[in-house]
Scaffold this motif. Structure first.
Motif, PDB file in Angstrom:
ATOM      1  N   ALA A 536      63.305  66.983  95.239  1.00 17.67           N
ATOM      2  CA  ALA A 536      64.052  68.387  95.245  1.00 17.67           C
ATOM      3  C   ALA A 536      65.137  68.759  95.886  1.00 17.67           C
ATOM      4  N   TYR A 537      65.520  67.932  96.913  1.00 14.80           N
ATOM      5  CA  TYR A 537      66.785  67.923  97.666  1.00 14.80           C
ATOM      6  C   TYR A 537      67.318  66.543  97.257  1.00 14.80           C
ATOM      7  N   GLY A 538      67.301  65.968  96.056  1.00 15.28           N
ATOM      8  CA  GLY A 538      68.285  65.006  95.448  1.00 15.28           C
ATOM      9  C   GLY A 538      68.077  63.792  96.134  1.00 15.28           C
ATOM     10  N   ILE A 539      66.926  63.589  96.976  1.00 11.92           N
ATOM     11  CA  ILE A 539      66.911  62.134  97.790  1.00 11.92           C
ATOM     12  C   ILE A 539      66.128  61.355  96.933  1.00 11.92           C
ATOM     13  N   ARG A 540      66.727  60.012  96.512  1.00 11.80           N
ATOM     14  CA  ARG A 540      66.287  59.108  95.543  1.00 11.80           C
ATOM     15  C   ARG A 540      64.997  58.617  96.073  1.00 11.80           C
ATOM     16  N   VAL A 541      63.922  58.549  95.026  1.00 13.85           N
ATOM     17  CA  VAL A 541      62.371  58.013  95.556  1.00 13.85           C
ATOM     18  C   VAL A 541      62.143  56.853  94.537  1.00 13.85           C
ATOM     19  N   ALA A 542      61.539  55.989  94.857  1.00 12.23           N
ATOM     20  CA  ALA A 542      61.237  54.833  93.986  1.00 12.23           C
ATOM     21  C   ALA A 542      60.157  55.114  92.764  1.00 12.23           C
ATOM     22  N   ARG A 543      60.502  54.716  91.532  1.00 10.27           N
ATOM     23  CA  ARG A 543      59.690  55.170  90.429  1.00 10.27           C
ATOM     24  C   ARG A 543      58.231  54.783  90.771  1.00 10.27           C
ATOM     25  N   GLU A 544      57.487  55.887  90.331  1.00 10.51           N
ATOM     26  CA  GLU A 544      56.124  55.924  90.675  1.00 10.51           C
ATOM     27  C   GLU A 544      55.323  57.144  89.536  1.00 10.51           C
ATOM     28  N   GLN A 545      54.138  56.829  89.597  1.00  8.57           N
ATOM     29  CA  GLN A 545      53.158  57.785  88.558  1.00  8.57           C
ATOM     30  C   GLN A 545      52.052  57.907  89.444  1.00  8.57           C
ATOM     31  N   LEU A 546      51.504  59.044  89.547  1.00 10.06           N
ATOM     32  CA  LEU A 546      50.112  59.219  90.094  1.00 10.06           C
ATOM     33  C   LEU A 546      49.175  59.082  89.000  1.00 10.06           C
ATOM     34  N   VAL A 547      48.122  58.270  89.117  1.00 10.27           N
ATOM     35  CA  VAL A 547      46.873  58.133  88.257  1.00 10.27           C
ATOM     36  C   VAL A 547      45.528  58.523  88.604  1.00 10.27           C
TER      37      VAL A 547
END
Length: 738
Positions: A536-547
């Protein structure tokens, strides 16, 4: 830099032109959009009008006495002498006395023939008197009584009741648990810029007050005591706005309100008034003792240190350092250069001092060949004159001595000349001292002398050096180095100072509104939810998915891209690795399926209710850092950056920033880390993307400001800072909500 990538985080320039001009901006009770930050807190320090406190027209002494043997009698006598010196009319108030020292005594403040500016309360319980003072429109009061917050819970409750009465009546109160230092006898025959003194313990201000005997002017002394109302910050703002004040010296046991202190320090920095402070509480024992003395919260020392550094407050450890540093800063002119020249009659003395000065960060420029040749006209060729400058002794005894000093001061790279005289050696030391004083009168550069004699009764010291208003004289090498470093540092700081309050956000960003939807009051967020907060604050996060199934995990791994990391995700789950809830480097569908089953089995066994399993991109080339938000009981939310991963727990290498702060402070925080060289690249590793790391620090600060009161704690660990130009990626995050 904030807002350079994402338009929702642009900064706001301040319309407060009056502040930039050194004026006091108007503040109302409710404030305006320009006066308040996103949390509704003031952005500028109001300057309390304390003129009538220090120079009242009329004074009431409640509880005045002239009865022999009573403590109030001595205090009354001192107040009468003080009132006469400042031209104030004094009215004794005591219903049990007809007169006090020949003055008619009144039964109450309401019976006085005129409205008084100041009431001094010599009573055990000042609370009943406060209402009466309010009705009589008394502006200021002083309460000496003890037995309040410094004594524990019951005393703190009594102090709260006193503070409530003061706020209700509009009387401004100094104390309780204060003393007579505000009413000392100040020398009126001294000239030049003055030191204003603030102390929470009156006795600790005595060494600075004694500077008057060395010819250094003092203008005010504010003994703040328990600070039920008037506090250190009030006097700091006031003194920083007084034209006669050249420096402010403070002894601080604890801060009543961190924000007020920052605003006051900001005003001093804007006005280029140096503030030198001893702050108690570096150790647990010091913090405990301070609490018992004035009932103050000393605050986490690393946070206090960071706050002072951000706003240019010079923190020293000893009262001798407070004395010497404040005296130098009050009287010295703006430096013309930051180079320091060390000049002595002994090569050993010069080398010793040069070592100490260089280790402290002072710059000792090597004098040019032409300047060295000039000095060798008077100094034997075999002696070193590059800096430090050794004259061998004999030249100081004749006309050569003054020529050498003038030649050194004429060098454009030299802004400060320091001459250590380790002991009296008449007539050499006498002639040298006189030449230094005479040269100081004719230059705009700073001349310092260290008089090392333990006796201190020599004429060269007592008369020649201390009789000069232009030479800064010290008794120890260490205090001289500390003071000169502070002097040069203060002028560098104020020359480049830009108030962070001018750039502080006035309104919530769209990022804040998105983030508020993710907050879960009173709960720790899952890693997945915490990362959404970062996004939400534009901080890059590693690609991920919640499964939530093994089949979905395999599909997610294909989309994220092998190799992958898998983690259990659940609220209240802080340490996943220790529980075996993280699997790294999975490269096939079968490994992903097995990992999913193992992670869910462990979580079920441990009684952890997960919201799923995260399938994450594996990113492993960069410098692991930690960036976080931590609450401080004095200053509120603070931002921390340091070495991340397991190093954060092993090395504890971290720097603190107290919002608001700008890009310069964010970069300075990185420079304070012992391991900052890792960001430059070591053992063949490429330099890290420091710009991206600074951007994350500033975005986390924005989050701390906008979510203050909602976000209790945040930790991004590790934040992987990739090679230069490639950014930074948050690999894990923890967030706790209020």
């Amino acid at each position: 830099m904030l807002g350079s990538t994402h338009g929702t985080l642009t900064t706001h320039s301040s319309p407060a032109r009056a502040v930039a001009c050194g004026e006091t901006p108007p503040l109302t009770v409710h404030g305006t959009a320009a006066d308040l930050d996103v949390s509704g807190r003031p952005l500028y320090a109001p300057v309390p009008d304390l003129d009538r406190f220090f120079r009242p027209g009329a004074v009431a002494v409640v509880g005045a006495s002239d009865r022999a043997g009573r403590p109030n009698t001595g205090i009354t006598r001192q107040l009468m002498a003080w009132a006469q010196r400042v031209g104030a009319r004094l009215y004794p108030v005591n219903p049990g006395r007809g007169s006090v020292f020949g003055l008619p005594c009144h039964t109450s403040v309401s019976d006085l023939p005129e409205q008084v500016d100041l009431a001094v309360l010599l009573v055990a319980d000042p609370l009943p008197v406060i209402e009466e003072l309010g009705d009589a429109k008394v502006r200021f009061a002083v309460a000496f009584a003890s037995g309040f917050a410094e004594t524990g819970a019951a005393g703190a409750a009594a102090q709260d009741r006193l503070a409530e009465a003061v706020a209700r009546t509009g009387v401004r109160l100094l104390g309780p648990n204060t003393n007579l230092n505000a009413f000392e006898s100040f020398r009126e025959d001294l000239e030049g810029p003055a030191i204003a003194l603030i102390t929470q313990s009156g006795h600790q201000g005595r060494p600075v007050f004694a500077l008057q005997e060395l010819g250094i002017r003092l203008s005010h002394w504010a003994p703040t005591g328990n600070e039920a109302d008037l506090e250190t910050a009030d006097f700091l703002s006031y003194f920083a706005s007084r034209p006669e004040v050249g420096a402010i010296a403070a002894y601080v046991e604890g801060l009543k309100d961190g924000r007020s202190f920052l605003l006051a320090a900001d005003r001093a920095a804007r006005n280029k008034v140096p503030v030198v402070a001893v702050k108690v509480g570096r150790t647990e024992a010091g913090a405990r003792t301070a609490a018992s003395h004035t009932g103050k919260l000393t605050g986490a020392d690393a946070v206090v240190d960071a706050a002072m550094r951000q706003f240019g407050v010079i923190r020293v450890d000893g009262l001798d350092e407070l004395q010497d540093t404040a005296a130098l800063l009050a009287r010295a002119r703006t430096p013309t250069a930051d180079g320091v020249a060390v000049y002595s009659i002994s090569g050993g003395t010069g080398a010793h001092f040069a070592d100490l000065a260089t280790a402290a960060g002072l710059r000792l420029p090597a004098l040019g060949r032409a300047k060295q040749d000039e000095l060798h006209q008077w100094i034997p060729d075999y002696l070193n004159v590059a800096n430090p400058i050794d004259n061998g002794g004999h030249p100081v005894g004749d006309q050569r001595g003054r020529k050498i000093i003038d030649a050194i001061l004429a060098d454009p790279s030299v802004g400060v000349l320091i001459c250590p005289i380790t002991g009296p050696f008449p007539p050499m030391s006498d002639k040298l001292a006189q030449d230094l004083v005479d040269a100081a009168e004719e230059t705009d550069k700073l001349v310092c002398v260290v008089w090392g004699s333990p006796v201190g009764t020599e004429d060269a010291y007592r008369r020649t050096l201390l009789g000069s208003a232009r030479v800064a004289t010290f008794r120890t090498f260490a205090n001289c180095v500390t003071a000169v470093r502070a002097y040069l540092g203060h002028h560098r700081f104020t020359a480049a100072y830009r108030s962070p309050f001018d750039e502080a956000p006035r309104a919530l960003s769209p990022s804040a509104r998105k983030a508020q939807e993710l907050i879960r009051p009173g709960r720790q967020l899952s890693e997945h939810a915490a990362k959404q907060l970062l996004r939400a604050y534009g901080i890059r996060v590693a690609r991920e998915q919640l499964v939530t199934s093994a089949a979905a995990a395999v599909r997610a791994a294909g989309l994220v891209g092998y190799p992958v990391v898998m983690k259990a995700s659940a609220p209240q789950l802080a340490h996943k690795t220790e529980l075996g809830l993280v699997k790294i480097g999975l490269t096939s569908a079968s490994q992903v399926r097995d990992a999913y089953r193992e992670l869910t089995d462990i979580a079920r066994y441990e009684g952890i209710e997960t919201d799923g399993v995260l399938v994450c991109q594996l990113v492993d080339r960069g410098v692991e850092m930690v960036v976080g938000v931590t609450p401080d009981r004095v200053f509120g939310p603070t931002v921390t950056v340091g070495l991340g991963g397991v190093l954060v727990e092993v090395l504890r290498d971290a720097a603190v920033g107290v919002p608001p702060f700008g890009e310069d402070r964010a970069r300075a925080m990185l420079g304070e880390l012992h391991g900052h060289a890792l960001l430059d690249g070591v053992r063949g590793a490429p330099p890290a993307d420091v710009d991206a790391l600074v951007e994350v620090v500033l975005r986390v600060q924005r989050m701390a400001l906008e979510l203050d009161g909602r976000l209790a704690e945040l930790e991004i660990n590790p934040l992987l800072v990739l090679p230069s130009g490639q950014g930074a990626v948050a690999l894990d995050a923890l967030a706790v909500c209020h």
